[in-house]
Design a protein around this motif. Structure first.
Motif, PDB file in Angstrom:
ATOM      1  N   TYR A   1      35.440 100.396  90.201  1.00 20.15           N
ATOM      2  CA  TYR A   1      36.876 100.151  90.368  1.00 20.15           C
ATOM      3  C   TYR A   1      37.676 101.461  90.396  1.00 20.15           C
ATOM      4  O   TYR A   1      38.688 101.601  89.693  1.00 20.15           O
ATOM      5  N   PRO A   2      37.273 102.433  91.234  1.00 18.84           N
ATOM      6  CA  PRO A   2      38.079 103.656  91.356  1.00 18.84           C
ATOM      7  C   PRO A   2      39.346 103.373  92.160  1.00 18.84           C
ATOM      8  O   PRO A   2      39.471 102.321  92.814  1.00 18.84           O
ATOM      9  N   THR A   3      40.274 104.312  92.119  1.00 19.79           N
ATOM     10  CA  THR A   3      41.446 104.234  93.001  1.00 19.79           C
ATOM     11  C   THR A   3      41.271 105.220  94.155  1.00 19.79           C
ATOM     12  O   THR A   3      40.583 106.232  94.030  1.00 19.79           O
ATOM     13  N   ILE A   4      41.884 104.883  95.278  1.00 19.44           N
ATOM     14  CA  ILE A   4      41.964 105.791  96.427  1.00 19.44           C
ATOM     15  C   ILE A   4      43.433 105.862  96.852  1.00 19.44           C
ATOM     16  O   ILE A   4      44.303 105.294  96.183  1.00 19.44           O
ATOM     17  N   ASP A   5      43.720 106.556  97.930  1.00 20.98           N
ATOM     18  CA  ASP A   5      45.104 106.696  98.425  1.00 20.98           C
ATOM     19  C   ASP A   5      46.031 107.241  97.347  1.00 20.98           C
ATOM     20  O   ASP A   5      47.120 106.719  97.109  1.00 20.98           O
ATOM     21  N   GLN A   6      45.549 108.299  96.648  1.00 23.20           N
ATOM     22  CA  GLN A   6      46.342 108.925  95.581  1.00 23.20           C
ATOM     23  C   GLN A   6      46.793 107.916  94.525  1.00 23.20           C
ATOM     24  O   GLN A   6      47.917 107.959  94.030  1.00 23.20           O
ATOM     25  N   GLY A   7      45.878 107.027  94.194  1.00 23.71           N
ATOM     26  CA  GLY A   7      46.132 106.071  93.118  1.00 23.71           C
ATOM     27  C   GLY A   7      46.807 104.791  93.548  1.00 23.71           C
ATOM     28  O   GLY A   7      47.006 103.886  92.727  1.00 23.71           O
ATOM     29  N   ARG A   8      47.145 104.664  94.821  1.00 27.30           N
ATOM     30  CA  ARG A   8      47.893 103.487  95.268  1.00 27.30           C
ATOM     31  C   ARG A   8      47.005 102.263  95.500  1.00 27.30           C
ATOM     32  O   ARG A   8      47.501 101.130  95.476  1.00 27.30           O
ATOM     33  N   THR A   9      45.710 102.479  95.756  1.00 29.33           N
ATOM     34  CA  THR A   9      44.808 101.363  96.077  1.00 29.33           C
ATOM     35  C   THR A   9      43.643 101.344  95.096  1.00 29.33           C
ATOM     36  O   THR A   9      42.970 102.356  94.904  1.00 29.33           O
ATOM     37  N   ARG A  10      43.413 100.203  94.478  1.00 25.02           N
ATOM     38  CA  ARG A  10      42.302 100.033  93.545  1.00 25.02           C
ATOM     39  C   ARG A  10      41.157  99.340  94.283  1.00 25.02           C
ATOM     40  O   ARG A  10      41.325  98.270  94.857  1.00 25.02           O
ATOM     41  N   ARG A  11      39.961  99.938  94.260  1.00 28.48           N
ATOM     42  CA  ARG A  11      38.771  99.325  94.856  1.00 28.48           C
ATOM     43  C   ARG A  11      37.989  98.607  93.766  1.00 28.48           C
ATOM     44  O   ARG A  11      37.131  99.198  93.110  1.00 28.48           O
ATOM     45  N   ASP A  12      38.267  97.355  93.548  1.00 27.75           N
ATOM     46  CA  ASP A  12      37.590  96.569  92.521  1.00 27.75           C
ATOM     47  C   ASP A  12      36.493  95.743  93.181  1.00 27.75           C
ATOM     48  O   ASP A  12      36.764  94.740  93.835  1.00 27.75           O
TER      49      ASP A  12
END
Length: 445
Positions: free
Chosen positions: A52-63
């Motif tokens: 569950y990292p974030t991408i897009d400078q924290g805007r999107t959570r990959r869960d």
């Protein structure tokens, strides 16, 4: 007429299959049959992908629990584990959504999943942090992470006192590499200082979490899942950076297990923000609990760098055996193969058997190998690009697809389990088993 001792034995007791053989004497057990969960059984496992990292400078959570529909289908997924005959499951609770703030938790999903696991008799290796942190912590550059995460680990251990196996932080080296050196996740930095900062915070968080777990489970077993990697540079004059990379792959475990790295690595650490007191703290001793060194191996963990600088996966040049043997000789810890898969479903059965050959060879060398994991139970999404973009491509690496239909590798795993499911941790090592004795607390903090 004189008779030899064997003739006399045969006259009295027969040709074999003597009373007592069923308890392990003479021929003993061959190890076949589905796993029983006995303390000296080798641990066959799968895992449920839970990154569950974030991408897009924290805007999107990959869960991945959400993207692979586990939240809705967790009972079905856990039933599939049971159906395969597996007793052990690498399972990650979603830290980012459970820990709502200091002293604040949302246990709703965790309670439901853990209750079902306990009902089914599945032994979880509970993964507490898998590539991401709660929004309120920010990212891995936050020096408060070890304190907050230790609090969370203690809360989990109190809430589920029946759990004994833990992976406090999954793949610390990979977490630091992709978050702070390759710029893919979370803080998305591309600096050596960011990498060292992330790594030292994660190792410290793992150690302090381990301390808190041990307070509640003195007999805790810590399966530290770490990526087994290697870079092959095909160049007459190898680049110093790649030489360093092949040393840095040990760094998380060096700090975790209080193993002094060499001068090149130590200089790299000091040049990039590790202080002398911090280093001495890491070297004070190992964390508490029974420590198992889990090594994750995918063919894509091994890289070949061509003379023109092109980078390509090597797919099994050294393999799990050779790379893990190097880790084992460095740390002398019991070993577990904690992750493997391939993205081509048609190649997966062959890959499974190749990994098993590696396990058997390691066992023949007398190394205590405690378990093997096909990772994961269900297909994954976008792992071919390390979750760096939200595209939605299904990676056919699971034992089951996203509709929960079995892939060919599920049948291969069933065959493997029926043949080897009751082997012991060490070949012929009936006395080597996971005891209920508490481990010694080795670090005073």
């Amino acid at each position: 007429m004189a008779h030899g001792f064997l003739d006399l034995i045969k006259q009295k007791f027969g040709e074999g299959h003597y009373d007592g053989d069923q308890y392990g004497g003479a021929a003993g057990r061959d190890g076949s049959g589905l796993p029983t969960g006995a303390p000296n059984n080798f641990m066959f496992a799968t895992g449920i992908e839970c990154s569950y990292p974030t991408i897009d400078q924290g805007r999107t959570r990959r869960d991945q629990l959400a993207e692979c529909f586990h939240y809705e289908r967790f009972k079905e997924d856990l039933a599939l584990v049971k159906e395969l005959g597996l007793k052990v499951l690498r399972y990650g609770l979603p830290y980012y959504s459970i820990h709502r703030g200091p002293g604040k938790y949302d246990w709703e999903f965790a309670d439901a999943a853990m209750h079902e696991m306990k009902r089914l008799g599945i032994t979880p290796i509970l993964d507490l942090l898998h590539f991401g942190v709660p929004d309120w912590i920010g990212n891995f550059q936050n020096p408060e992470l070890p304190v907050h995460f230790a609090e969370y680990a203690g809360a989990v251990a109190r809430r589920y006192p029946w759990v004994r196996y833990y992976t406090p932080i999954n793949e610390i080296y990979v977490t630091a590499k992709l978050s702070a050196r390759d710029g893919v996740w979370n803080e998305q930095l591309k600096t050596s200082r960011g990498f060292v900062t992330c790594l030292k915070h994660c190792v410290a968080a793992s150690i302090m979490a381990n301390q808190q777990i041990a307070k509640h489970r003195p007999d805790c077993i810590i399966v530290q899942s770490e990526s087994a990697e290697f870079v092959h540079q095909l160049c007459a004059n190898p680049n110093d950076q790649y030489k360093l990379d092949n040393k840095l792959r040990f760094l998380a475990l060096d700090l975790l297990y209080a193993h002094h790295p060499d001068a090149d690595v130590l200089n790299f650490l000091y040049d990039n923000g590790l202080t002398r007191p911090e280093y001495e703290w890491f070297m004070a001793g190992e964390p508490p609990g029974y420590q198992i060194m889990g090594n994750d191996y995918y063919g894509r963990n091994e890289w070949i760098i061509l003379p023109d600088g092109t980078r390509q996966t090597s797919m099994d040049v050294l393999g799990w055996y050779n790379i893990t043997k190097e880790y084992y000789e460095r740390y002398r810890k019991p070993v577990m193969h904690t992750e493997t898969n391939v993205f081509d479903a048609s190649e997966a059965p062959g890959w499974l058997w190749k990994q098993w050959v590696n396990i058997l060879r390691m066992r023949e060398d007398g190394v205590p190998v405690l378990g093997f994991t096909w990772y994961s139970l269900i297909d994954q999404v976008d792992w071919d690009i390390a979750l760096g973009e939200k595209i939605g491509k299904v990676n056919a690496c699971g034992l089951f697809d996203l509709d929960r239909n079995p892939r060919p590798v599920a049948e291969a795993y069933k065959m493997l389990l029926k043949e080897y499911g009751q082997i012991t941790i060490v070949p012929h090592g009936e006395l080597f088993e996971v005891t209920k004795q508490p481990a010694t607390l080795k670090v005073e903090v």
